[in-house]
Design a protein around this motif. Structure first.
Motif, PDB file in Angstrom:
ATOM      1  N   GLN A 114      26.283  19.804 -17.482  1.00 12.40           N
ATOM      2  CA  GLN A 114      26.416  19.815 -18.939  1.00 12.40           C
ATOM      3  C   GLN A 114      27.465  18.815 -19.405  1.00 12.40           C
ATOM      4  O   GLN A 114      27.304  18.165 -20.432  1.00 12.40           O
ATOM      5  CB  GLN A 114      26.784  21.224 -19.426  1.00 12.40           C
ATOM      6  N   ARG A 115      28.560  18.703 -18.664  1.00 13.05           N
ATOM      7  CA  ARG A 115      29.609  17.767 -19.044  1.00 13.05           C
ATOM      8  C   ARG A 115      29.094  16.328 -18.992  1.00 13.05           C
ATOM      9  O   ARG A 115      29.404  15.518 -19.857  1.00 13.05           O
ATOM     10  CB  ARG A 115      30.823  17.940 -18.125  1.00 13.05           C
TER      11      ARG A 115
ATOM     12  N   CYS B 102      18.153  12.317 -21.891  1.00 14.40           N
ATOM     13  CA  CYS B 102      18.857  12.852 -23.067  1.00 14.40           C
ATOM     14  C   CYS B 102      17.938  13.630 -24.007  1.00 14.40           C
ATOM     15  O   CYS B 102      18.279  14.728 -24.445  1.00 14.40           O
ATOM     16  CB  CYS B 102      19.546  11.727 -23.831  1.00 14.40           C
TER      17      CYS B 102
ATOM     18  N   THR C 215      26.700  15.864 -21.973  1.00 18.09           N
ATOM     19  CA  THR C 215      27.450  15.861 -23.234  1.00 18.09           C
ATOM     20  C   THR C 215      28.162  14.534 -23.427  1.00 18.09           C
ATOM     21  O   THR C 215      28.180  13.960 -24.525  1.00 18.09           O
ATOM     22  CB  THR C 215      28.476  17.009 -23.252  1.00 18.09           C
TER      23      THR C 215
ATOM     24  N   LEU D 191      18.419  17.581 -24.828  1.00 17.60           N
ATOM     25  CA  LEU D 191      18.674  18.063 -26.186  1.00 17.60           C
ATOM     26  C   LEU D 191      17.594  19.053 -26.623  1.00 17.60           C
ATOM     27  O   LEU D 191      17.874  20.046 -27.287  1.00 17.60           O
ATOM     28  CB  LEU D 191      18.748  16.884 -27.165  1.00 17.60           C
TER      29      LEU D 191
ATOM     30  N   THR E 153      18.197  22.593 -25.101  1.00 22.08           N
ATOM     31  CA  THR E 153      19.548  23.137 -25.251  1.00 22.08           C
ATOM     32  C   THR E 153      19.551  24.665 -25.291  1.00 22.08           C
ATOM     33  O   THR E 153      20.370  25.319 -24.635  1.00 22.08           O
ATOM     34  CB  THR E 153      20.222  22.582 -26.523  1.00 22.08           C
TER      35      THR E 153
ATOM     36  N   GLY F  27      33.572  20.586 -23.293  1.00 24.02           N
ATOM     37  CA  GLY F  27      32.544  19.563 -23.483  1.00 24.02           C
ATOM     38  C   GLY F  27      32.512  18.992 -24.885  1.00 24.02           C
ATOM     39  O   GLY F  27      31.451  18.734 -25.445  1.00 24.02           O
ATOM     40  N   ILE F  28      33.692  18.775 -25.484  1.00 28.11           N
ATOM     41  CA  ILE F  28      33.777  18.267 -26.857  1.00 28.11           C
ATOM     42  C   ILE F  28      34.463  16.897 -26.851  1.00 28.11           C
ATOM     43  O   ILE F  28      35.530  16.725 -26.256  1.00 28.11           O
ATOM     44  CB  ILE F  28      34.589  19.237 -27.744  1.00 28.11           C
TER      45      ILE F  28
ATOM     46  N   THR G 293      33.998  14.244 -25.247  1.00 27.41           N
ATOM     47  CA  THR G 293      34.361  13.767 -23.912  1.00 27.41           C
ATOM     48  C   THR G 293      34.309  12.245 -23.792  1.00 27.41           C
ATOM     49  O   THR G 293      34.886  11.674 -22.875  1.00 27.41           O
ATOM     50  CB  THR G 293      33.432  14.388 -22.848  1.00 27.41           C
TER      51      THR G 293
ATOM     52  N   CYS H  42      25.047  11.870 -23.945  1.00 22.54           N
ATOM     53  CA  CYS H  42      23.985  12.075 -24.947  1.00 22.54           C
ATOM     54  C   CYS H  42      24.496  12.442 -26.335  1.00 22.54           C
ATOM     55  O   CYS H  42      23.739  12.347 -27.304  1.00 22.54           O
ATOM     56  CB  CYS H  42      23.024  13.161 -24.461  1.00 22.54           C
ATOM     57  N   LEU H  43      25.745  12.902 -26.436  1.00 25.75           N
ATOM     58  CA  LEU H  43      26.235  13.317 -27.768  1.00 25.75           C
ATOM     59  C   LEU H  43      27.257  12.333 -28.319  1.00 25.75           C
ATOM     60  O   LEU H  43      27.881  11.627 -27.579  1.00 25.75           O
ATOM     61  CB  LEU H  43      26.870  14.705 -27.652  1.00 25.75           C
TER      62      LEU H  43
END
Length: 202
Positions: free
Chosen positions: A194-195, A87, A198, A91, A94, A61-62, A64, A201-202
């Motif tokens: 989560q994916r 989102c 992520t 967050l 988390t 999940g980095i 993505t 939202c990130l």
């Protein structure tokens, strides 16, 4: 010098230059062809490395957002709008979500025979775990009616149902194998959720 001899010398010289030029041209062509093969091989290697990197991005999940298909989770505008609306809550929760995953992983590791039950995560009791899982399921359930997209709503419903099943089996002392099966399903669903968050939202 005899004119005939001179002509022969000139012809030989011209032919020699022509042959050298042709040989030089052939060598240059071979060099270019070899470089093109090398460049193609390097391009294939770079593409393979990028594909592998994208697999790890999706797995953990980095970054993505940079994966072409967002790890196979391309969202419609309606789905993306639903996720964006959640989102801030995602967050804020988390740490709670991480605890839920830890608990699910704990339940998934309990042997089917129930001969040896591993310790709960530090600082928790069975009752506390059940309570936190229940509260998290309630949070997800309260969000579902506000969603417009079917897929995100269904995913939250599935995660909630799985958590409820884990809690119910645990409270009635059901078979560890049943609980482990539900928790494995829950972890897969949660990972997908989560994916998605992520990626957006990130």
């Amino acid at each position: 010098m005899n004119i005939r001899v001179f002509a022969v010398v000139v012809v030989v010289a011209v032919l020699g230059v022509g042959a050298a030029s042709a040989q030089s041209s052939d060598s240059r062509g071979e060099l270019i062809a070899a470089q093109e093969v090398l460049i193609a091989e390097q391009r294939e290697l770079i593409e393979a490395q990028e594909e592998l990197l994208n697999e790890y991005r999706c797995l953990f999940g980095i970054d993505t957002r940079v994966v072409p298909d967002r790890c196979g989770l391309v969202l419609t505008p309606l789905e993306e709008a639903d996720v964006i609306g959640m989102c801030s809550g995602w967050l804020a929760e988390t740490e709670t979500a991480a605890s839920v995953v830890a608990y699910l992983e704990f339940f998934a590791r309990i042997p089917a025979a129930g001969v040896h039950v591993p310790a709960l995560p530090p600082g928790t009791t069975g009752a506390a775990v059940m309570e936190q899982l229940t509260v998290y399921a309630e949070i997800l359930s309260s969000i579902i009616p506000t969603l417009e997209s079917e897929r995100i709503s269904q995913l939250l419903t599935s995660v909630t149902a799985t958590i409820d099943a884990v809690v119910e089996i645990s409270l009635r002392g059901g078979l560890s194998a049943d609980r482990a099966a539900h928790t494995r399903t829950g972890l897969e669903q949660f990972n997908q959720l989560q994916r998605i968050f992520t990626a957006v939202c990130l």
